[in-house]
Scaffold this active site. Structure first.
Site, PDB file in Angstrom:
ATOM      1  N   THR A 196       1.514  10.138   3.904  1.00 50.30           N
ATOM      2  CA  THR A 196       0.759  11.224   3.273  1.00 50.30           C
ATOM      3  C   THR A 196      -0.565  11.472   4.000  1.00 50.30           C
ATOM      4  OG1 THR A 196       0.328   9.497   1.640  1.00 50.30           O
ATOM      5  CG2 THR A 196       1.643  11.346   0.911  1.00 50.30           C
ATOM      6  N   ASP A 199      -1.739  -0.487   6.011  1.00 49.72           N
ATOM      7  CA  ASP A 199      -1.928   0.217   7.285  1.00 49.72           C
ATOM      8  C   ASP A 199      -3.404   0.418   7.608  1.00 49.72           C
ATOM      9  OD1 ASP A 199      -2.257   2.179   5.174  1.00 49.72           O
ATOM     10  OD2 ASP A 199      -2.364   3.647   6.796  1.00 49.72           O
ATOM     11  N   LYS A 226     -11.171  -0.895  -1.762  1.00 52.97           N
ATOM     12  CA  LYS A 226     -10.904  -1.765  -0.631  1.00 52.97           C
ATOM     13  C   LYS A 226     -12.081  -1.584   0.340  1.00 52.97           C
ATOM     14  CE  LYS A 226      -5.985  -0.584  -1.032  1.00 52.97           C
ATOM     15  NZ  LYS A 226      -4.849   0.166  -0.464  1.00 52.97           N
ATOM     16  N   ASP A 233       0.877  -1.164   0.000  1.00 51.97           N
ATOM     17  CA  ASP A 233       0.000   0.000   0.000  1.00 51.97           C
ATOM     18  C   ASP A 233       0.930   1.234   0.000  1.00 51.97           C
ATOM     19  OD1 ASP A 233      -2.444   1.540   0.531  1.00 51.97           O
ATOM     20  OD2 ASP A 233      -1.614   1.790   2.535  1.00 51.97           O
TER      21      ASP A 233
END
Ligand code: B16
Ligand code: MG
Length: 217
Positions: free
Chosen positions: A16, A169, A144, A8
């Protein structure tokens, strides 16, 4: 096994999330809503359009289609002013060394991100060329926890889905990996990522040997 490693972007390779937060906070203010860090957690791994829909929902605000598009465009422009200042120093600890080691052992590497800005960010921090495949918000239709992004990545790497390892994450991302029976490695807190096969605070704690062992079980 020839493993395929899928990473990812936001929260795994670079942080970010703090820039998304600042830009969404400003957008939320426009509809009189104060976005908190706690609510921002729910935007991680979620696409731009879905994120704005969530914020408007929390704010109890309805806007015209034109205003919606304008808000999304402005948010992205704000976000990119932060991205433009990113350098190699913004790569999260340990992840680049891990990817380089995996590459040197011949494992193919893919990016699996919801972000439409993924190629730009990777170029900015100087690791675009490390990836054999990039699957991002421009190439997927289902968000997702749908596993589409990771399944396409496996196809592009020419590795069976069952041989892929996903580093994520976000809760939605871990769920996506689990939904297609890939080994899921969570980066972050055990509480949030309890569904992951294994959780680590960051890449300085992960060895390639451990990943190989787990994936070859
Ligand atoms: P963009 P990831 C996700 O990246 C972010 O976590 C999420 O906060 C963001 O809204 C989404 O990308 C879309 O990003 O506006 O740049 O297309 O974690 O899937 O790498
Ligand atoms: Mg993420």
């Amino acid at each position: 096994k020839n493993l395929g490693l899928i990473f990812d972007l936001d929260g795994v390779i670079v942080d970010t999330a703090k820039f998304h937060f600042l830009a969404w906070k400003k957008a939320a203010k426009e509809v009189g809503f104060e976005l908190t860090e706690e609510l921002n957690e729910k935007l991680k791994g979620v696409s731009r359009v879905d994120s704005l829909n969530k914020i408007l929902g929390w704010a109890g605000a309805t806007v015209s289609e034109e205003k919606f598009n304008e808000m999304a465009t402005n948010k992205n422009a704000d976000y990119l002013t932060y991205v433009d200042k990113m350098t190699a120093d913004d790569i999260l600890p340990g992840v680049e060394a891990f990817i380089r080691k995996a590459k040197s052992k011949g494992y193919p590497i893919a990016l699996g991100s919801a972000s439409k800005n993924a190629p730009k960010i990777l170029k900015h921090v100087g690791i675009y060329d490390l990836f054999d495949a990039i699957v991002d918000g421009n190439s997927v239709s289902k968000a997702k926890p749908d596993p589409e992004v990771f399944v396409i990545a496996a196809q592009k790497l020419n590795v069976p889905v069952a041989n892929c390892v996903v580093f994520e994450d976000s809760e939605a991302g871990v769920e996506a990996a689990n939904n297609t029976h890939m080994l899921s490695i969570g980066l972050g807190s055990e509480d949030v990522l309890s569904e992951a096969d294994h959780v680590f605070p960051d890449f300085t704690k992960i060895t390639l040997e451990f990943i190989e062992q787990q994936a070859n079980k």
